[in-house]
Each structure stands twice: as C-alpha cells, then as structure tokens.
Motif scaffolding. Structure first.
Motif, short mmCIF file in Angstrom:
data_model
loop_
_atom_site.label_atom_id
_atom_site.label_comp_id
_atom_site.label_asym_id
_atom_site.label_seq_id
_atom_site.Cartn_x
_atom_site.Cartn_y
_atom_site.Cartn_z
N GLU A 172 70.47 28.39 65.56
CA GLU A 172 71.73 28.13 64.86
C GLU A 172 72.11 26.65 64.96
O GLU A 172 72.56 26.04 63.97
CB GLU A 172 72.84 29.01 65.46
N ALA A 173 71.95 26.08 66.17
CA ALA A 173 72.26 24.66 66.35
C ALA A 173 71.34 23.81 65.49
O ALA A 173 71.77 22.79 64.89
CB ALA A 173 72.11 24.27 67.82
N ASN A 174 70.07 24.24 65.39
CA ASN A 174 69.12 23.50 64.55
C ASN A 174 69.55 23.52 63.09
O ASN A 174 69.46 22.51 62.38
CB ASN A 174 67.74 24.09 64.73
N GLU A 175 70.02 24.71 62.65
CA GLU A 175 70.52 24.80 61.27
C GLU A 175 71.72 23.90 61.07
O GLU A 175 71.84 23.21 60.04
CB GLU A 175 70.88 26.26 60.95
N GLU A 176 72.63 23.88 62.07
CA GLU A 176 73.80 23.00 61.95
C GLU A 176 73.37 21.54 61.92
O GLU A 176 73.91 20.73 61.16
CB GLU A 176 74.75 23.25 63.12
N PHE A 177 72.38 21.19 62.79
CA PHE A 177 71.88 19.82 62.80
C PHE A 177 71.28 19.45 61.45
O PHE A 177 71.45 18.33 60.95
CB PHE A 177 70.85 19.64 63.91
N LYS A 178 70.54 20.41 60.86
CA LYS A 178 69.98 20.13 59.53
C LYS A 178 71.08 19.90 58.51
O LYS A 178 71.00 18.98 57.69
CB LYS A 178 69.10 21.31 59.10
N SER A 179 72.12 20.74 58.59
CA SER A 179 73.25 20.56 57.66
C SER A 179 73.94 19.23 57.89
O SER A 179 74.26 18.49 56.93
CB SER A 179 74.24 21.72 57.86
N MET A 180 74.16 18.88 59.18
CA MET A 180 74.79 17.59 59.49
C MET A 180 73.89 16.44 59.07
O MET A 180 74.38 15.40 58.60
CB MET A 180 75.06 17.52 60.99
N GLY A 182 71.90 16.44 56.52
CA GLY A 182 72.08 16.28 55.07
C GLY A 182 73.37 15.56 54.76
O GLY A 182 73.42 14.68 53.87
N THR A 183 74.42 15.93 55.48
CA THR A 183 75.72 15.26 55.25
C THR A 183 75.64 13.79 55.60
O THR A 183 76.18 12.92 54.88
CB THR A 183 76.80 15.96 56.09
N ILE A 184 74.96 13.50 56.72
CA ILE A 184 74.82 12.09 57.13
C ILE A 184 74.02 11.31 56.10
O ILE A 184 74.37 10.15 55.75
CB ILE A 184 74.17 12.02 58.52
N GLN A 185 72.95 11.91 55.62
CA GLN A 185 72.17 11.20 54.59
C GLN A 185 73.01 10.95 53.33
O GLN A 185 72.93 9.88 52.71
CB GLN A 185 70.92 12.03 54.25
#
Length: 228
Positions: A172-180, A182-185
C-alpha cells in the motif's frame, strides 16, 4: 518243496529271535525317550515300519506253509505263523505300554519345566512392566514434544500472518509512493513550465523597458537637441 521247507523253518525262527531283540531295544528307546513329542513320533514311525515288515514276513511264511506238500510240515509252519502272530500282538501291547509310559514321563517333565519357569515368567512380567513404564515415559515425552511443535507451528503461523500484514502495508505504501511520484513529476513539469513563462515574461519586460527607455531618450533628444 518238502525238503526246502525244513531248512527254512529254523531260519525264520532265528530271524524272529533277532526281531524280538531289536523290538525290545526299540521299546526301551521309546520308554527312555526324553521328548519332545516329535522325537517320540519319529521312534513310533520306525516301530510302525518294523511291524509292517514283520506282517509281510508272517504273510510270506503263511503262504509258504500253504504251499507245502507234507501235512506235517505244513502244520509245523502254520504253528510257527500262529506263534509269530501272537508274538506280534504281544509286541504291539508292549509298544502301547512303552508309548503310554513315555508320554507320562514327557508330561511330567513339561510340568516340572513349567513350575521351574514360574520365576522366568515373573521376570518376564517384571520386564514387561518396566517396558510398559518406559513406553509410557516415551509416550509422555513424545506428547510434550508434540505440544512444543504445535506451539512453534502456531507461533510460525502468527509470524507469517504478521509478515503478510507487513507486506500488505508495504505494498500500500508503495502504491502511495507511486501516486506521490506521479504528482511530484506533474508538479515538476508545472514548475518547469512556470519557470519558462517567468523567463519569457522577464524577457518581455526587459524588451518593453528597453523600448521605453529608447523612446524616452529619443524624445529627450528631439527636445533637447533638435539640431541633431
């Protein structure tokens, strides 16, 4: 035939005497047989064979008597046949008595062995009790080991469940990191775009300012130095 019968008679008598002596030895062997019953059975088989052979010889002698020409020789041989038959019956009775005596002796010997074996049976009973106690102790030890293994299995299951929960949390944290990420990019792209616009705005302002200054200088020049 008559002359052949006379020498034959004593030969049968001598053979019967030797046979009686042999049978007496055999009967003595039967009476003295120490056992087991299988040994007695073997001796009885030998005696049965001797009786079978004796019956055959008596039948041969009886047939020889019937073939005699002289009535006196015939009767003499028949009397010898009758004597042999009586002797055989007597031997059979002696055989049965020897068997009975031997079986009684074997039974008594077995009883004595059973009485003497009482201590051995008690020792075996004690050994069985000690073996049963050892088996009981081993069973208890095995049950204790089984309980320990059950506890370890339960702990292992709890550990596996904890690892599964941790793995799920990490995913779940990995999914959140992926989402973050994308937002950072996306923010990085927007910032880059804003920086470009700022640079363009600065360039436009600089050009406007330069144009303004050029215009001011031109006006001042025309007013102050019209001759130029």
């Amino acid at each position: 035939a008559g002359t052949a019968a006379r020498p034959g008679t004593p030969r049968h008598g001598c053979g019967a005497g030797r046979g009686r002596a042999d049978r007496a030895v055999v009967f003595q062997d039967i009476r003295d047989c120490p056992g087991p019953l299988s040994a007695l059975t073997e001796l009885n088989a030998a005696v049965k064979e001797k009786f079978r052979h004796l019956r055959g010889r008596i039948q041969e002698l009886e047939q020889m008597a019937k073939e005699q020409d002289k009535e006196s020789e015939k009767q003499a041989l028949l009397r010898e046949v009758e004597n042999h038959k009586k002797q055989m019956l007597s031997n059979q009775a002696a055989w049965r008595k020897a068997n009975l005596a031997c079986k009684i002796a074997i039974d008594n010997s077995e009883k004595d062995q059973l009485l003497q074996g009482g201590d051995i049976l008690r020792q075996r009973k004690t050994t069985k009790e000690s073996l049963a106690e050892s088996a009981s102790n081993i069973t208890e030890s095995l049950m204790g080991i089984s309980r320990m293994m059950s506890q370890q299995v339960q702990q292992s299951e709890e550990t596996v469940q904890t690892l599964a929960n941790s793995s799920r949390t990490i995913l779940e944290a990995n999914e959140e990191f992926k989402s973050m990420s994308g937002t950072i990019q996306l923010g990085r792209k927007l910032i880059t775009k804003y920086n470009r616009r700022e640079l363009t705005d600065k360039l436009l302002i600089f050009l406007a300012l330069a144009l303004f200054l050029a215009t001011v200088l031109y006006i001042l020049k025309k007013r102050l130095f019209p001759f130029l």
